[in-house]
Design an enzyme around this catalytic site. Structure first.
Site, PDB file in Angstrom:
ATOM      1  N   ASN A  49       0.853  -1.222   0.080  1.00  0.00           N
ATOM      2  CA  ASN A  49       0.012   0.000   0.206  1.00  0.00           C
ATOM      3  C   ASN A  49       0.811   1.459   0.039  1.00  0.00           C
ATOM      4  O   ASN A  49       1.821   1.281   0.843  1.00  0.00           O
ATOM      5  CB  ASN A  49      -0.939   0.164   0.999  1.00  0.00           C
ATOM      6  N   GLU A  51       0.166   5.271   0.663  1.00  0.00           N
ATOM      7  CA  GLU A  51      -0.597   6.335   1.554  1.00  0.00           C
ATOM      8  C   GLU A  51      -0.289   7.695   0.882  1.00  0.00           C
ATOM      9  O   GLU A  51       0.574   7.812   0.103  1.00  0.00           O
ATOM     10  CB  GLU A  51      -0.920   5.980   2.827  1.00  0.00           C
ATOM     11  N   CYS A  60      -4.340   0.797  -2.357  1.00  0.00           N
ATOM     12  CA  CYS A  60      -4.126  -0.655  -1.755  1.00  0.00           C
ATOM     13  C   CYS A  60      -2.912  -1.255  -2.524  1.00  0.00           C
ATOM     14  O   CYS A  60      -2.747  -1.259  -3.522  1.00  0.00           O
ATOM     15  CB  CYS A  60      -5.473  -1.252  -1.786  1.00  0.00           C
ATOM     16  N   GLU A  62      -3.070  -4.508  -3.418  1.00  0.00           N
ATOM     17  CA  GLU A  62      -3.694  -5.188  -4.361  1.00  0.00           C
ATOM     18  C   GLU A  62      -3.548  -4.506  -5.801  1.00  0.00           C
ATOM     19  O   GLU A  62      -3.225  -5.072  -6.828  1.00  0.00           O
ATOM     20  CB  GLU A  62      -5.088  -5.591  -3.971  1.00  0.00           C
ATOM     21  N   CYS A  94     -10.328  -5.170  -0.077  1.00  0.00           N
ATOM     22  CA  CYS A  94     -11.366  -4.264  -0.062  1.00  0.00           C
ATOM     23  C   CYS A  94     -12.138  -4.525  -1.358  1.00  0.00           C
ATOM     24  O   CYS A  94     -11.954  -5.117  -2.297  1.00  0.00           O
ATOM     25  CB  CYS A  94     -10.958  -2.846   0.140  1.00  0.00           C
ATOM     26  N   CYS A  97     -10.898  -3.371  -4.494  1.00  0.00           N
ATOM     27  CA  CYS A  97      -9.547  -4.346  -5.104  1.00  0.00           C
ATOM     28  C   CYS A  97     -10.296  -5.297  -5.702  1.00  0.00           C
ATOM     29  O   CYS A  97      -9.799  -6.010  -6.771  1.00  0.00           O
ATOM     30  CB  CYS A  97      -8.765  -4.575  -3.895  1.00  0.00           C
TER      31      CYS A  97
HETATM   32  N1  THU Z   1      -5.166  -1.681   2.475  1.00  0.00           N
HETATM   33  C1  THU Z   1      -4.690  -2.486   1.516  1.00  0.00           C
HETATM   34  O1  THU Z   1      -3.647  -2.153   1.064  1.00  0.00           O
HETATM   35  N2  THU Z   1      -5.293  -3.818   1.076  1.00  0.00           N
HETATM   36  C2  THU Z   1      -6.341  -4.426   1.911  1.00  0.00           C
HETATM   37  O2  THU Z   1      -6.632  -5.227   1.490  1.00  0.00           O
HETATM   38  C3  THU Z   1      -6.869  -3.595   2.996  1.00  0.00           C
HETATM   39  C4  THU Z   1      -6.422  -2.197   3.013  1.00  0.00           C
HETATM   40  C5  THU Z   1      -4.496  -0.598   2.934  1.00  0.00           C
HETATM   41  C6  THU Z   1      -5.385   0.726   2.491  1.00  0.00           C
HETATM   42  C7  THU Z   1      -4.737   1.541   3.621  1.00  0.00           C
HETATM   43  O3  THU Z   1      -3.205   2.033   3.136  1.00  0.00           O
HETATM   44  C8  THU Z   1      -4.589   0.783   4.993  1.00  0.00           C
HETATM   45  O4  THU Z   1      -4.700  -0.332   4.265  1.00  0.00           O
HETATM   46  C9  THU Z   1      -5.551   0.894   5.871  1.00  0.00           C
HETATM   47  O5  THU Z   1      -6.826   0.771   5.376  1.00  0.00           O
END
Ligand code: THU
Length: 143
Positions: A49, A51, A60, A62, A94, A97
């Protein structure tokens, strides 16, 4: 039907996801995630991920993995492994994704650690079970 993935393949994919997680940029959520995509030809593409201070722009793991793969010419995936902050805890993709994964692998399986619930240490769930009634690309161009 989802392609069968051997336990060794599943564990190797989870290991790649944990490696990718080390690069996560997640200072806002403090929730690092790693993903590893298995392409039809056996190549593995990873993502973490990424941010942003403008929170809504967070990416995310994925979707970063999918973008990485597609940018390198790979578009057909059979499995994805996802790991959150803790090695053995499940981290479900999520909803957004799930749809993005579906675009390039409607038959893929999602490999997830299971917190020791099974002997194997992971679960393999068909993406279609996680996204029933997915919007299918074939729906386009039917007008
Ligand atoms: N996140 C992912 O990268 N993949 C997931 O399957 C769940 C959520 C990330 C998004 C954000 O950067 C952090 O996790 C918290 O939601």
């Amino acid at each position: 039907a989802p392609s069968p993935l051997s336990p060794d393949q599943a564990r190797a994919l989870l290991a790649r996801a944990r490696e990718a997680r080390a690069h996560a940029y997640a200072p806002y959520s403090d929730f690092p995630v790693g993903a590893a995509l298995l392409a039809a030809d056996g190549t593995v593409f990873t993502g973490c991920n990424v941010e942003n201070a403008s929170y809504g722009l967070c990416n995310c793991a994925e979707r970063v993995a999918v973008g990485t793969a597609v940018a390198q010419g790979s578009r057909a995936f059979t499995a994805v492994a996802v790991v959150g902050p803790e090695d053995d805890m499940p981290c479900a993709p999520c909803g957004a994704c799930r749809q993005v994964l579906y675009e390039f692998g409607p038959e893929m399986v999602v490999i997830s650690p299971d917190d020791g619930a099974t002997e194997a240490g992971y679960t393999a769930t068909p993406l279609k079970a996680l996204l029933p009634g997915a919007f299918d690309p074939s729906r386009l161009g039917r007008r």
